[in-house]
Motif scaffolding. Sequence first.
Motif, PDB file in Angstrom:
ATOM      1  N   LYS A 195       0.822  -1.216   0.000  1.00 54.62           N
ATOM      2  CA  LYS A 195       0.000   0.000   0.000  1.00 54.62           C
ATOM      3  C   LYS A 195       0.855   1.264   0.000  1.00 54.62           C
ATOM      4  O   LYS A 195       0.382   2.335  -0.409  1.00 54.62           O
ATOM      5  CB  LYS A 195      -0.908   0.012   1.231  1.00 54.62           C
ATOM      6  N   ILE A 196       2.101   1.136   0.462  1.00 52.92           N
ATOM      7  CA  ILE A 196       2.966   2.297   0.658  1.00 52.92           C
ATOM      8  C   ILE A 196       4.031   2.429  -0.432  1.00 52.92           C
ATOM      9  O   ILE A 196       4.446   3.524  -0.775  1.00 52.92           O
ATOM     10  CB  ILE A 196       3.657   2.225   2.044  1.00 52.92           C
ATOM     11  N   ASN A 197       4.473   1.305  -0.974  1.00 47.81           N
ATOM     12  CA  ASN A 197       5.537   1.326  -1.973  1.00 47.81           C
ATOM     13  C   ASN A 197       5.044   1.953  -3.279  1.00 47.81           C
ATOM     14  O   ASN A 197       3.945   1.652  -3.746  1.00 47.81           O
ATOM     15  CB  ASN A 197       6.028  -0.102  -2.234  1.00 47.81           C
ATOM     16  N   LEU A 198       5.860   2.797  -3.875  1.00 44.92           N
ATOM     17  CA  LEU A 198       5.459   3.495  -5.098  1.00 44.92           C
ATOM     18  C   LEU A 198       5.211   2.535  -6.251  1.00 44.92           C
ATOM     19  O   LEU A 198       4.260   2.722  -7.031  1.00 44.92           O
ATOM     20  CB  LEU A 198       6.536   4.508  -5.492  1.00 44.92           C
ATOM     21  N   THR A 199       6.027   1.500  -6.372  1.00 42.30           N
ATOM     22  CA  THR A 199       5.896   0.583  -7.507  1.00 42.30           C
ATOM     23  C   THR A 199       4.560  -0.143  -7.496  1.00 42.30           C
ATOM     24  O   THR A 199       3.816  -0.111  -8.472  1.00 42.30           O
ATOM     25  CB  THR A 199       7.045  -0.435  -7.505  1.00 42.30           C
ATOM     26  N   VAL A 212       1.508   0.882 -10.069  1.00 37.75           N
ATOM     27  CA  VAL A 212       1.164  -0.087 -11.111  1.00 37.75           C
ATOM     28  C   VAL A 212      -0.222  -0.679 -10.910  1.00 37.75           C
ATOM     29  O   VAL A 212      -1.035  -0.721 -11.842  1.00 37.75           O
ATOM     30  CB  VAL A 212       2.218  -1.218 -11.161  1.00 37.75           C
ATOM     31  N   TRP A 213      -0.534  -1.126  -9.686  1.00 38.93           N
ATOM     32  CA  TRP A 213      -1.769  -1.877  -9.462  1.00 38.93           C
ATOM     33  C   TRP A 213      -2.908  -1.032  -8.913  1.00 38.93           C
ATOM     34  O   TRP A 213      -4.070  -1.404  -9.087  1.00 38.93           O
ATOM     35  CB  TRP A 213      -1.510  -3.041  -8.502  1.00 38.93           C
ATOM     36  N   ARG A 214      -2.641   0.096  -8.269  1.00 38.12           N
ATOM     37  CA  ARG A 214      -3.708   0.894  -7.664  1.00 38.12           C
ATOM     38  C   ARG A 214      -3.941   2.222  -8.365  1.00 38.12           C
ATOM     39  O   ARG A 214      -4.842   2.963  -8.010  1.00 38.12           O
ATOM     40  CB  ARG A 214      -3.417   1.154  -6.181  1.00 38.12           C
ATOM     41  N   LEU A 215      -3.124   2.539  -9.369  1.00 40.43           N
ATOM     42  CA  LEU A 215      -3.324   3.786 -10.107  1.00 40.43           C
ATOM     43  C   LEU A 215      -3.298   3.541 -11.611  1.00 40.43           C
ATOM     44  O   LEU A 215      -4.279   3.794 -12.299  1.00 40.43           O
ATOM     45  CB  LEU A 215      -2.268   4.815  -9.709  1.00 40.43           C
TER      46      LEU A 215
END
Length: 470
Positions: free
Chosen positions: A50-54, A58-61
């Motif tokens: 939930k916190i990592n940018l990758t 990729v999966w939440r934006l």
Amino acid sequence: MILRILNYHLGKKWFPVSFRLMALVVFVVLVFIGFSSPTKHPVFVNQLSKINLTTSFVWRLWWPLIVLSSIFLGRVWCMICPVEMVTTLFAKIGLKRKRPKWILSGWGITLFYFFVLTVGITIFELDANPMYTSYYLLTIMGISMLSGLVFEKNTFCRYFCPVGYLLGIFSKMAFWGWRVKDKSICRSCTDKSCVKSDYTYQLNEKSCGVDLYPAHVDNNSHCLLCAGCLKTCKKYTPDDNSLRPNPGIVKIGFAQDLMQGKPMQIAEWFFLFLLTGSMIFEMTHFQIVYGVSLPFASGNISSGLHLSEGILKDVTEVFYLYFLLPSILWVFPYILLSFFAKRVSVRQYLQSISNIFIPVIASFFVGLVFMEVVTKLPYYKYIIRDPGGVETVKAMLFRQIEMPQMPGWSEWVFSAILILLIVLGIIFSFRVIHKLAPKMNLEQNEKLLFALPVVFIVILYAEALAYQLF
């Protein structure tokens, strides 16, 4: 006005190449950040996703937004996707071999998507692990390079890209599409620069790499909106023709592609079949599913089958989620249709009648996108401060900072929005049915067809409840 400005810029050398270069930089950064956050501890990974940018990007934006954009704007992601540029460059120096029939059949995309869903997401949970997500991104890029080195033209984007059918199916709903302004201009054209092999591997003024002839494009399924044909039509005109460039983005009206009733390929339908398995899984994240307790369920399926954690349980879950439940979902409307209507072949049902479910499926994903994006809003401030997310998760686990939480009432709001969108999707399905029934020779069964989207969503909801029992 907007389309005129967009077409003007698409004719420029810097557009969309400059955006693809920027997207490639973002791609490299995401891969690097994913590898910089290696971990296998399940609790840590759950919070880090939930916190990592990758993983967040990729999966939440990115994933939700390309779905949303395709529904309303068509395959605009393909316009700026860096993979198209990379695979074309490798194809320029590659072997340029003809593609075999198994590739041209279209099953490459479906099988790749099946592998990502089952092995990648269900078994290895790559969408929750930053390092696995980076491996996934590199796999995509690697396959695009390899297909470019071996086969002619843009083989990856047309025949292998795991989101190819997803964008193609949802772009049937889009307001605009790539068309020619006047087909007579194409008929009288002598240079045919838009399909000339001399220009296939150029960076800007290039002929179509996905086997399309602009004058014959009448739907949004395959065009990547790269604007190559627009640029070649403009640059290589043999005379000063004010009517060229002829291709461009034009307004076609919402879901007009879908109203045509063009049959799907079987490989394309099976992709849709797998997508409904994904819908069942995603629906369990809504309050209207996970908040429901089933009084008759005293245990779960996996314990009843004596399945412990491991590969056997994972394989059984894949079969249950992506084969058994979707099979029931698709077979029941066909049985209903066959019982009350005149004889309908399986092929007609899968390739043509299945189009009536697309508005319902699209509306579900709009609701899912809204929930995915909004529920991650509290995490964005931490992602900006700590893109890797490792230090932030440590602080959360040691209670140095509070874990972001959405208000309790928000879960019901998301469910209410989803229900509203699905109702709108069903209503729009009725409009599609009204248009397509005469084309499918099912006018006398139009009322029965109206019931199918409702039956479809009711079964989908029941199966989401049933999946919780696994």
